[in-house]
Write an enzyme that holds these catalytic residues in place. Structure first.
Site, PDB file in Angstrom:
ATOM      1  N   PRO A 219      24.831   3.796   0.275  1.00  0.00           N
ATOM      2  CA  PRO A 219      23.645   3.711  -0.588  1.00  0.00           C
ATOM      3  C   PRO A 219      23.163   2.284  -0.843  1.00  0.00           C
ATOM      4  O   PRO A 219      21.959   2.056  -1.001  1.00  0.00           O
ATOM      5  CB  PRO A 219      24.111   4.383  -1.880  1.00  0.00           C
ATOM      6  CG  PRO A 219      25.145   5.357  -1.443  1.00  0.00           C
ATOM      7  CD  PRO A 219      25.878   4.660  -0.322  1.00  0.00           C
ATOM      8  N   TYR A 220      24.083   1.324  -0.903  1.00  0.00           N
ATOM      9  CA  TYR A 220      23.669  -0.061  -1.093  1.00  0.00           C
ATOM     10  C   TYR A 220      22.770  -0.505   0.054  1.00  0.00           C
ATOM     11  O   TYR A 220      21.659  -1.011  -0.163  1.00  0.00           O
ATOM     12  CB  TYR A 220      24.901  -0.959  -1.194  1.00  0.00           C
ATOM     13  CG  TYR A 220      24.590  -2.442  -1.165  1.00  0.00           C
ATOM     14  CD1 TYR A 220      23.714  -3.005  -2.080  1.00  0.00           C
ATOM     15  CD2 TYR A 220      25.186  -3.281  -0.224  1.00  0.00           C
ATOM     16  CE1 TYR A 220      23.434  -4.368  -2.059  1.00  0.00           C
ATOM     17  CE2 TYR A 220      24.917  -4.638  -0.192  1.00  0.00           C
ATOM     18  CZ  TYR A 220      24.035  -5.166  -1.110  1.00  0.00           C
ATOM     19  OH  TYR A 220      23.755  -6.502  -1.078  1.00  0.00           O
ATOM     20  N   GLY A 221      23.234  -0.324   1.289  1.00  0.00           N
ATOM     21  CA  GLY A 221      22.433  -0.704   2.444  1.00  0.00           C
ATOM     22  C   GLY A 221      21.144   0.093   2.547  1.00  0.00           C
ATOM     23  O   GLY A 221      20.086  -0.437   2.907  1.00  0.00           O
ATOM     24  N   LYS A 224      18.586  -1.174  -0.053  1.00  0.00           N
ATOM     25  CA  LYS A 224      18.025  -2.459   0.375  1.00  0.00           C
ATOM     26  C   LYS A 224      17.017  -2.266   1.507  1.00  0.00           C
ATOM     27  O   LYS A 224      15.966  -2.921   1.544  1.00  0.00           O
ATOM     28  CB  LYS A 224      19.144  -3.401   0.822  1.00  0.00           C
ATOM     29  CG  LYS A 224      19.895  -4.061  -0.310  1.00  0.00           C
ATOM     30  CD  LYS A 224      19.057  -5.134  -0.997  1.00  0.00           C
ATOM     31  CE  LYS A 224      19.872  -5.934  -1.993  1.00  0.00           C
ATOM     32  NZ  LYS A 224      19.067  -7.007  -2.619  1.00  0.00           N
TER      33      LYS A 224
END
Length: 415
Positions: A219-221, A224
Protein backbone atom coordinates in the site's frame (compact mmCIF):
# COMPACT_ATOMS: atom_id res chain seq x y z
CA UNK A 1 -20.00 76.52 23.52
CA UNK A 2 -17.95 76.71 26.70
CA UNK A 3 -17.05 80.20 27.88
CA UNK A 4 -13.63 80.05 29.47
CA UNK A 5 -13.46 83.84 29.97
CA UNK A 6 -15.81 83.88 32.96
CA UNK A 7 -15.52 82.18 36.32
CA UNK A 8 -17.80 81.77 39.28
CA UNK A 9 -16.87 81.69 42.89
CA UNK A 10 -19.72 79.28 43.53
CA UNK A 11 -20.41 76.65 40.84
CA UNK A 12 -24.01 76.52 39.72
CA UNK A 13 -25.78 73.38 40.75
CA UNK A 14 -26.75 71.11 37.94
CA UNK A 15 -30.47 70.78 37.69
CA UNK A 16 -32.59 68.16 36.01
CA UNK A 17 -36.16 68.86 35.00
CA UNK A 18 -38.83 66.28 34.33
CA UNK A 19 -40.65 66.50 31.04
CA UNK A 20 -43.26 63.94 30.22
CA UNK A 21 -41.69 61.34 32.44
CA UNK A 22 -38.20 61.97 30.96
CA UNK A 23 -35.29 63.61 32.65
CA UNK A 24 -34.20 66.75 30.88
CA UNK A 25 -30.57 67.71 31.49
CA UNK A 26 -29.59 71.28 31.83
CA UNK A 27 -28.13 72.55 28.46
CA UNK A 28 -24.85 73.59 30.06
CA UNK A 29 -24.37 70.12 31.55
CA UNK A 30 -25.24 68.66 28.15
CA UNK A 31 -22.49 70.70 26.50
CA UNK A 32 -19.94 69.48 29.03
CA UNK A 33 -21.07 65.88 28.41
CA UNK A 34 -20.63 66.10 24.66
CA UNK A 35 -17.27 67.80 25.11
CA UNK A 36 -16.05 64.78 26.98
CA UNK A 37 -17.29 62.52 24.19
CA UNK A 38 -15.46 64.59 21.58
CA UNK A 39 -12.27 64.46 23.65
CA UNK A 40 -12.53 60.67 24.03
CA UNK A 41 -13.17 60.29 20.31
CA UNK A 42 -10.13 62.42 19.48
CA UNK A 43 -7.90 60.38 21.78
CA UNK A 44 -9.22 57.12 20.31
CA UNK A 45 -8.56 58.34 16.79
CA UNK A 46 -5.02 59.36 17.77
CA UNK A 47 -4.39 55.91 19.28
CA UNK A 48 -5.62 54.18 16.12
CA UNK A 49 -3.34 56.32 13.96
CA UNK A 50 -0.36 55.53 16.19
CA UNK A 51 -1.14 51.80 16.13
CA UNK A 52 -1.44 51.79 12.35
CA UNK A 53 1.89 53.53 12.06
CA UNK A 54 3.58 50.95 14.29
CA UNK A 55 5.90 48.84 12.05
CA UNK A 56 5.16 45.64 13.97
CA UNK A 57 1.43 45.92 13.22
CA UNK A 58 1.35 47.79 9.95
CA UNK A 59 3.99 45.89 7.98
CA UNK A 60 2.89 42.67 6.30
CA UNK A 61 4.59 39.43 7.21
CA UNK A 62 7.57 38.74 4.92
CA UNK A 63 6.06 35.29 4.36
CA UNK A 64 2.89 36.84 2.91
CA UNK A 65 4.61 38.77 0.13
CA UNK A 66 6.83 37.90 -2.80
CA UNK A 67 10.19 39.61 -2.78
CA UNK A 68 12.53 39.89 -5.76
CA UNK A 69 15.51 37.61 -5.35
CA UNK A 70 13.91 35.62 -2.51
CA UNK A 71 12.53 32.12 -3.12
CA UNK A 72 9.97 31.05 -0.54
CA UNK A 73 9.68 27.27 -0.20
CA UNK A 74 6.92 25.43 1.63
CA UNK A 75 8.41 22.28 3.18
CA UNK A 76 5.63 19.90 4.15
CA UNK A 77 6.71 17.37 6.74
CA UNK A 78 9.64 19.64 7.56
CA UNK A 79 9.80 18.43 11.17
CA UNK A 80 10.54 14.88 10.01
CA UNK A 81 13.84 13.16 9.35
CA UNK A 82 14.29 14.00 5.67
CA UNK A 83 12.19 17.18 5.69
CA UNK A 84 14.18 18.80 8.50
CA UNK A 85 17.47 18.09 6.71
CA UNK A 86 16.03 19.60 3.53
CA UNK A 87 14.88 22.69 5.43
CA UNK A 88 18.36 23.07 6.92
CA UNK A 89 19.97 22.96 3.49
CA UNK A 90 17.48 25.44 2.03
CA UNK A 91 18.04 27.87 4.90
CA UNK A 92 21.81 27.58 4.53
CA UNK A 93 21.35 28.44 0.84
CA UNK A 94 19.33 31.56 1.78
CA UNK A 95 15.89 30.35 0.81
CA UNK A 96 12.89 31.52 2.82
CA UNK A 97 11.26 28.48 4.41
CA UNK A 98 7.85 27.66 5.84
CA UNK A 99 7.53 24.29 7.55
CA UNK A 100 4.10 22.69 7.86
CA UNK A 101 3.84 19.58 10.01
CA UNK A 102 1.21 17.94 12.23
CA UNK A 103 4.01 16.34 14.31
CA UNK A 104 2.42 12.89 14.06
CA UNK A 105 5.81 11.61 12.87
CA UNK A 106 8.01 14.70 13.03
CA UNK A 107 9.77 16.31 15.97
CA UNK A 108 9.19 19.80 17.28
CA UNK A 109 12.76 19.62 18.59
CA UNK A 110 14.09 19.55 15.03
CA UNK A 111 12.13 22.73 14.27
CA UNK A 112 13.55 24.38 17.37
CA UNK A 113 17.08 23.56 16.23
CA UNK A 114 16.37 25.26 12.91
CA UNK A 115 14.72 28.25 14.60
CA UNK A 116 17.77 28.75 16.81
CA UNK A 117 20.12 28.53 13.83
CA UNK A 118 18.08 30.88 11.63
CA UNK A 119 16.36 33.32 13.98
CA UNK A 120 16.42 36.37 11.69
CA UNK A 121 12.97 37.69 10.74
CA UNK A 122 11.65 36.37 7.47
CA UNK A 123 13.85 33.27 7.32
CA UNK A 124 11.79 30.47 8.84
CA UNK A 125 8.27 29.97 10.11
CA UNK A 126 6.59 26.85 11.47
CA UNK A 127 2.88 26.12 11.04
CA UNK A 128 1.31 23.31 13.04
CA UNK A 129 -1.37 21.90 10.74
CA UNK A 130 -2.69 18.72 9.17
CA UNK A 131 -2.58 18.50 5.38
CA UNK A 132 -5.67 16.31 5.50
CA UNK A 133 -7.79 19.28 6.62
CA UNK A 134 -8.98 21.23 3.54
CA UNK A 135 -9.70 24.44 5.49
CA UNK A 136 -6.25 24.43 7.08
CA UNK A 137 -4.52 23.83 3.75
CA UNK A 138 -6.48 26.63 2.06
CA UNK A 139 -5.63 29.00 4.92
CA UNK A 140 -1.92 28.17 4.68
CA UNK A 141 -1.83 28.91 0.96
CA UNK A 142 -4.06 32.00 1.15
CA UNK A 143 -1.97 33.66 3.87
CA UNK A 144 1.47 32.91 2.41
CA UNK A 145 3.15 33.52 -0.92
CA UNK A 146 5.04 30.39 -1.88
CA UNK A 147 7.26 30.08 -4.91
CA UNK A 148 7.73 26.33 -4.56
CA UNK A 149 6.62 23.33 -2.53
CA UNK A 150 8.80 20.43 -1.38
CA UNK A 151 6.22 17.84 -0.42
CA UNK A 152 7.75 15.39 2.07
CA UNK A 153 4.83 14.90 4.45
CA UNK A 154 3.80 11.25 4.46
CA UNK A 155 3.65 8.12 6.54
CA UNK A 156 6.39 5.94 5.13
CA UNK A 157 6.72 2.42 6.51
CA UNK A 158 6.15 -0.58 4.27
CA UNK A 159 5.19 -2.93 7.08
CA UNK A 160 2.78 -0.46 8.65
CA UNK A 161 1.14 0.16 5.29
CA UNK A 162 0.18 -3.51 5.00
CA UNK A 163 -1.53 -3.28 8.41
CA UNK A 164 -3.29 0.07 7.86
CA UNK A 165 -3.69 0.55 4.11
CA UNK A 166 -6.51 3.12 4.27
CA UNK A 167 -4.40 5.32 6.51
CA UNK A 168 -1.72 5.35 3.81
CA UNK A 169 -4.10 6.16 0.96
CA UNK A 170 -5.57 9.04 2.96
CA UNK A 171 -2.27 10.40 4.18
CA UNK A 172 -0.29 10.07 0.96
CA UNK A 173 -2.72 10.16 -1.96
CA UNK A 174 -5.55 12.35 -0.66
CA UNK A 175 -3.26 14.84 1.05
CA UNK A 176 -1.14 15.22 -2.08
CA UNK A 177 -4.30 15.97 -4.05
CA UNK A 178 -5.16 18.76 -1.61
CA UNK A 179 -1.68 20.23 -1.84
CA UNK A 180 -1.69 20.25 -5.65
CA UNK A 181 -5.21 21.74 -5.79
CA UNK A 182 -4.15 24.63 -3.57
CA UNK A 183 -0.92 25.15 -5.48
CA UNK A 184 -3.01 25.57 -8.62
CA UNK A 185 -5.55 27.82 -6.88
CA UNK A 186 -2.93 30.18 -5.44
CA UNK A 187 -0.47 30.19 -8.33
CA UNK A 188 2.45 28.28 -6.80
CA UNK A 189 4.58 27.37 -9.77
CA UNK A 190 6.99 24.61 -8.68
CA UNK A 191 6.51 21.21 -7.01
CA UNK A 192 9.29 18.90 -5.84
CA UNK A 193 7.58 15.64 -4.90
CA UNK A 194 9.02 13.11 -2.49
CA UNK A 195 8.34 9.67 -3.97
CA UNK A 196 9.89 6.26 -3.55
CA UNK A 197 11.42 3.28 -5.31
CA UNK A 198 8.56 1.29 -3.74
CA UNK A 199 6.47 2.40 -6.74
CA UNK A 200 8.51 -0.03 -8.88
CA UNK A 201 7.65 -3.07 -6.80
CA UNK A 202 9.97 -5.96 -7.58
CA UNK A 203 11.27 -5.56 -11.14
CA UNK A 204 12.71 -8.55 -12.95
CA UNK A 205 15.72 -6.58 -14.14
CA UNK A 206 18.29 -4.59 -12.16
CA UNK A 207 19.30 -1.83 -11.87
CA UNK A 208 16.11 0.21 -11.90
CA UNK A 209 15.86 3.04 -14.40
CA UNK A 210 13.15 5.68 -14.66
CA UNK A 211 11.72 3.65 -17.55
CA UNK A 212 11.26 0.54 -15.41
CA UNK A 213 7.56 -0.30 -15.19
CA UNK A 214 5.86 0.51 -11.90
CA UNK A 215 4.11 -2.40 -10.22
CA UNK A 216 4.04 -1.63 -6.50
CA UNK A 217 3.36 -4.57 -4.20
CA UNK A 218 2.44 -2.80 -0.94
CA UNK A 219 0.00 0.00 0.00
CA UNK A 220 2.85 2.44 0.63
CA UNK A 221 4.18 2.06 -2.91
CA UNK A 222 0.66 2.02 -4.38
CA UNK A 223 -0.36 5.21 -2.56
CA UNK A 224 2.80 6.98 -3.75
CA UNK A 225 2.21 5.86 -7.34
CA UNK A 226 -1.38 7.14 -7.19
CA UNK A 227 -0.07 10.49 -5.99
CA UNK A 228 2.45 10.53 -8.84
CA UNK A 229 -0.35 9.79 -11.32
CA UNK A 230 -2.41 12.68 -9.96
CA UNK A 231 0.52 15.07 -10.33
CA UNK A 232 1.40 13.87 -13.84
CA UNK A 233 -2.21 14.01 -15.07
CA UNK A 234 -2.64 17.52 -13.68
CA UNK A 235 0.62 18.69 -15.23
CA UNK A 236 -0.59 17.84 -18.75
CA UNK A 237 -2.78 20.95 -18.73
CA UNK A 238 -0.69 23.09 -16.42
CA UNK A 239 2.42 25.25 -16.60
CA UNK A 240 3.56 24.06 -13.21
CA UNK A 241 7.17 22.90 -12.97
CA UNK A 242 7.25 19.40 -11.47
CA UNK A 243 10.09 17.20 -10.25
CA UNK A 244 9.37 13.71 -8.89
CA UNK A 245 12.22 12.17 -6.94
CA UNK A 246 12.05 8.44 -6.23
CA UNK A 247 14.16 7.71 -3.17
CA UNK A 248 15.92 4.52 -2.35
CA UNK A 249 16.85 3.69 1.29
CA UNK A 250 17.83 6.79 3.25
CA UNK A 251 20.50 6.74 5.97
CA UNK A 252 22.89 9.15 7.71
CA UNK A 253 22.41 12.55 9.31
CA UNK A 254 23.69 16.13 9.26
CA UNK A 255 27.53 15.98 9.23
CA UNK A 256 27.71 18.86 11.72
CA UNK A 257 25.55 16.99 14.23
CA UNK A 258 22.63 19.40 14.37
CA UNK A 259 19.91 17.03 13.14
CA UNK A 260 19.36 13.30 13.17
CA UNK A 261 16.79 10.54 12.95
CA UNK A 262 14.47 10.24 15.96
CA UNK A 263 11.48 8.00 15.20
CA UNK A 264 8.61 7.50 17.62
CA UNK A 265 9.33 4.67 20.10
CA UNK A 266 6.06 2.99 19.16
CA UNK A 267 7.15 2.89 15.51
CA UNK A 268 10.50 1.20 16.05
CA UNK A 269 9.10 -2.08 14.78
CA UNK A 270 8.28 -0.49 11.42
CA UNK A 271 11.23 1.91 11.13
CA UNK A 272 14.38 2.06 9.05
CA UNK A 273 17.06 -0.55 9.57
CA UNK A 274 19.54 2.13 10.63
CA UNK A 275 17.33 3.15 13.54
CA UNK A 276 16.84 -0.49 14.50
CA UNK A 277 20.63 -1.06 14.46
CA UNK A 278 21.25 1.97 16.68
CA UNK A 279 18.52 0.96 19.11
CA UNK A 280 20.14 -2.45 19.45
CA UNK A 281 23.59 -0.88 19.87
CA UNK A 282 22.26 1.33 22.68
CA UNK A 283 20.44 -1.62 24.32
CA UNK A 284 17.09 0.11 23.85
CA UNK A 285 16.04 -3.14 22.24
CA UNK A 286 17.39 -6.60 23.01
CA UNK A 287 18.76 -7.03 19.51
CA UNK A 288 18.24 -6.46 15.81
CA UNK A 289 15.50 -8.36 14.01
CA UNK A 290 16.35 -9.20 10.40
CA UNK A 291 13.23 -10.29 8.57
CA UNK A 292 13.82 -12.64 5.68
CA UNK A 293 16.88 -14.81 4.98
CA UNK A 294 15.57 -16.90 2.09
CA UNK A 295 15.47 -14.33 -0.70
CA UNK A 296 17.14 -15.08 -4.04
CA UNK A 297 20.20 -12.99 -3.21
CA UNK A 298 23.83 -14.03 -2.53
CA UNK A 299 23.40 -14.15 1.25
CA UNK A 300 19.63 -14.64 1.41
CA UNK A 301 18.83 -11.17 2.81
CA UNK A 302 17.28 -8.24 0.96
CA UNK A 303 19.46 -5.98 -1.16
CA UNK A 304 18.91 -2.23 -1.03
CA UNK A 305 20.48 0.97 -2.32
CA UNK A 306 21.42 3.11 0.69
CA UNK A 307 21.49 6.85 0.02
CA UNK A 308 22.88 9.36 2.54
CA UNK A 309 20.37 12.04 3.57
CA UNK A 310 22.91 14.78 2.78
CA UNK A 311 23.10 13.59 -0.82
CA UNK A 312 19.33 13.25 -0.96
CA UNK A 313 18.64 16.86 0.02
CA UNK A 314 21.31 18.00 -2.43
CA UNK A 315 19.28 16.28 -5.15
CA UNK A 316 16.22 18.25 -4.04
CA UNK A 317 18.01 21.58 -4.28
CA UNK A 318 19.33 20.74 -7.73
CA UNK A 319 15.84 19.65 -8.79
CA UNK A 320 14.43 22.97 -7.54
CA UNK A 321 17.05 24.91 -9.48
CA UNK A 322 16.50 22.93 -12.68
CA UNK A 323 12.69 22.74 -12.62
CA UNK A 324 11.10 24.11 -15.81
CA UNK A 325 7.55 25.45 -16.27
CA UNK A 326 5.22 22.96 -17.96
CA UNK A 327 7.65 20.05 -17.63
CA UNK A 328 7.81 16.97 -15.41
CA UNK A 329 11.17 15.52 -14.42
CA UNK A 330 11.30 12.04 -12.86
CA UNK A 331 14.52 10.86 -11.23
CA UNK A 332 15.82 7.95 -9.20
CA UNK A 333 17.90 9.11 -6.24
CA UNK A 334 20.34 6.39 -5.24
CA UNK A 335 23.99 5.38 -5.35
CA UNK A 336 23.60 2.77 -8.06
CA UNK A 337 24.99 0.08 -5.78
CA UNK A 338 23.06 -2.56 -3.86
CA UNK A 339 24.05 -3.75 -0.37
CA UNK A 340 22.53 -6.70 1.47
CA UNK A 341 20.99 -6.40 4.91
CA UNK A 342 23.78 -8.58 6.30
CA UNK A 343 26.36 -6.21 4.80
CA UNK A 344 24.50 -3.30 6.37
CA UNK A 345 24.49 -4.96 9.80
CA UNK A 346 28.24 -5.63 9.58
CA UNK A 347 28.84 -1.97 8.71
CA UNK A 348 26.65 -0.89 11.61
CA UNK A 349 28.58 -3.07 14.05
CA UNK A 350 31.83 -1.46 12.91
CA UNK A 351 30.40 2.06 13.03
CA UNK A 352 29.03 1.67 16.55
CA UNK A 353 31.75 -0.60 17.93
CA UNK A 354 29.02 -2.83 19.35
CA UNK A 355 28.62 -6.54 18.59
CA UNK A 356 24.90 -6.25 17.97
CA UNK A 357 22.82 -9.33 18.62
CA UNK A 358 20.90 -10.33 15.49
CA UNK A 359 17.71 -12.40 15.39
CA UNK A 360 16.71 -13.79 12.00
CA UNK A 361 12.95 -13.97 11.43
CA UNK A 362 10.54 -14.85 8.59
CA UNK A 363 9.94 -12.36 5.78
CA UNK A 364 8.00 -9.17 6.36
CA UNK A 365 4.81 -8.80 4.26
CA UNK A 366 5.19 -6.46 1.30
CA UNK A 367 8.99 -6.66 1.05
CA UNK A 368 10.92 -7.37 -2.13
CA UNK A 369 14.24 -9.15 -2.60
CA UNK A 370 16.45 -6.71 -4.53
CA UNK A 371 16.18 -3.05 -5.41
CA UNK A 372 18.91 -0.65 -6.47
CA UNK A 373 19.04 2.28 -8.86
CA UNK A 374 20.60 3.36 -12.08
CA UNK A 375 21.33 7.06 -11.33
CA UNK A 376 22.47 7.91 -14.88
CA UNK A 377 19.55 10.20 -15.69
CA UNK A 378 19.90 12.40 -12.61
CA UNK A 379 23.65 12.63 -13.13
CA UNK A 380 23.27 13.74 -16.75
CA UNK A 381 20.29 16.08 -16.39
CA UNK A 382 20.76 17.54 -12.90
CA UNK A 383 24.52 17.13 -12.52
CA UNK A 384 23.93 15.17 -9.31
CA UNK A 385 25.97 12.23 -8.04
CA UNK A 386 25.97 10.67 -4.59
CA UNK A 387 29.08 11.75 -2.69
CA UNK A 388 28.62 9.92 0.63
CA UNK A 389 28.77 6.33 -0.54
CA UNK A 390 30.85 4.77 2.23
CA UNK A 391 28.21 2.90 4.22
CA UNK A 392 30.26 2.69 7.39
CA UNK A 393 31.14 6.40 7.37
CA UNK A 394 27.49 7.43 6.90
CA UNK A 395 26.53 5.23 9.81
CA UNK A 396 29.35 6.68 11.94
CA UNK A 397 28.00 10.19 11.42
CA UNK A 398 24.48 9.11 12.30
CA UNK A 399 25.72 7.13 15.32
CA UNK A 400 27.50 10.18 16.69
CA UNK A 401 24.23 12.11 16.75
CA UNK A 402 22.45 9.17 18.36
CA UNK A 403 25.01 8.95 21.17
CA UNK A 404 24.65 12.62 22.05
CA UNK A 405 20.86 12.54 21.75
CA UNK A 406 19.84 9.47 23.66
CA UNK A 407 16.29 10.79 23.99
CA UNK A 408 16.14 12.06 20.42
CA UNK A 409 15.16 15.72 20.51
CA UNK A 410 13.79 15.36 24.05
CA UNK A 411 10.59 14.13 25.60
CA UNK A 412 8.76 17.42 25.00
CA UNK A 413 9.86 17.68 21.38
CA UNK A 414 6.96 15.73 19.94
CA UNK A 415 3.26 16.33 20.29
Amino acid sequence: MLNIGRSRSQPRATRAMSLGGMDYVDPKRKGNYFGKILLAAALTTLCIIMIKRSPSLNSPSPFSIREPGVTHVLVTGGAGYIGSHAALRLLKDNYRVTIVDNLSRGNLGAVRVLQNLFSEPGRLQFIYADLGDPKSVDKIFSENKFDAVMHFAAVAYVGESTMYPLKYYHNITSNTLLVVENMAKYGVKTLIYSSTCATYGEPEKMPITEETEQHPINPYGKAKKMAEDIIIDFSKNSKMAVMILRYFNVIGSDPEGRLGEAPRPELREHGRISGACFDAARSITSGLKVKGTDYKTPDGTCIRDYIDVTDLVDAHVKALQKAEPGKVGIYNVGTGKGRSVKEFVDACKKATGVDIKVDYLPRRPGDYAEVYSDPTKIRVELNWTAQHTDLEKSLQVAWKWQKYHRDGYGIASAI
